[in-house]
Design a protein around this motif. Sequence first.
Motif, PDB file in Angstrom:
ATOM      1  N   GLU A 132     -13.443  -9.084   0.274  1.00 31.60           N
ATOM      2  CA  GLU A 132     -12.028  -8.970   0.618  1.00 31.60           C
ATOM      3  C   GLU A 132     -11.501  -7.667   0.055  1.00 31.60           C
TER       4      GLU A 132
ATOM      5  N   GLU B 297      -2.996  -6.509  -2.994  1.00 25.71           N
ATOM      6  CA  GLU B 297      -2.965  -7.727  -2.185  1.00 25.71           C
ATOM      7  C   GLU B 297      -3.996  -7.603  -1.067  1.00 25.71           C
TER       8      GLU B 297
ATOM      9  N   GLU C  26      -4.051  -5.853   5.004  1.00 29.69           N
ATOM     10  CA  GLU C  26      -3.589  -6.326   6.306  1.00 29.69           C
ATOM     11  C   GLU C  26      -4.126  -5.409   7.397  1.00 29.69           C
ATOM     12  N   PRO C  27      -4.245  -5.924   8.628  1.00 28.07           N
ATOM     13  CA  PRO C  27      -4.685  -5.062   9.737  1.00 28.07           C
ATOM     14  C   PRO C  27      -3.692  -3.926   9.964  1.00 28.07           C
ATOM     15  N   CYS C  28      -4.216  -2.795  10.388  1.00 23.26           N
ATOM     16  CA  CYS C  28      -3.373  -1.643  10.708  1.00 23.26           C
ATOM     17  C   CYS C  28      -2.926  -1.715  12.161  1.00 23.26           C
TER      18      CYS C  28
ATOM     19  N   ASN D  87      -5.075  -3.867  -0.465  1.00 24.28           N
ATOM     20  CA  ASN D  87      -4.197  -2.743  -0.133  1.00 24.28           C
ATOM     21  C   ASN D  87      -3.724  -2.068  -1.426  1.00 24.28           C
TER      22      ASN D  87
ATOM     23  N   GLU E 283       0.915  -2.041   3.271  1.00 26.56           N
ATOM     24  CA  GLU E 283       0.188  -3.319   3.305  1.00 26.56           C
ATOM     25  C   GLU E 283      -1.169  -3.188   3.993  1.00 26.56           C
ATOM     26  N   ALA E 284      -1.326  -2.146   4.811  1.00 25.41           N
ATOM     27  CA  ALA E 284      -2.563  -1.956   5.569  1.00 25.41           C
ATOM     28  C   ALA E 284      -3.337  -0.713   5.123  1.00 25.41           C
TER      29      ALA E 284
ATOM     30  N   ASP F  78      -8.805  -2.558  10.920  1.00 22.21           N
ATOM     31  CA  ASP F  78      -8.588  -2.410   9.481  1.00 22.21           C
ATOM     32  C   ASP F  78      -9.001  -1.035   8.980  1.00 22.21           C
TER      33      ASP F  78
END
Length: 131
Positions: free
Chosen positions: A9, A16, A19-21, A12, A107-108, A34
């Motif tokens: 895993e 965390e 997330e997908p871009c 970011n 986030e990504a 990703d």
Amino acid sequence: MDLPDETTEEANVHGEPLEPCSADPETGVLRDGDCHSLPERDPGRHEVCAVMTERFLEYSAVMGNELREPRPEFGFPGLEPGDRWCVCLPRWIEAVEGRAAPPVVLEATNEAVLDEVDLETLEEYAHDPED
């Protein structure tokens, strides 16, 4: 080869889950959406999830990488302003210095970028979904 799998895993820049871009266009070195950190497979470090702007697309073209033109042989659709794309960390840093850096989806964006750019700088360029 260090490919991500279900047991790996990535995180970011906030520590965390990554997330997908983007799924449309499908981005990332693996074209799975990703911004993976794959040093052995991706020396270009496509780890920054950025929202394309006309200024950045023009800057990239001037620097020798025309991102607006499709390159089907590489699975590359061509980009336009508003598209999200995993850009090369060195090019993003150059664009910061050239005052042409696109906004970053924190986030990504892979935490691996923190070895080259500090979180404060990334936050200065954070994408605001309200824009």
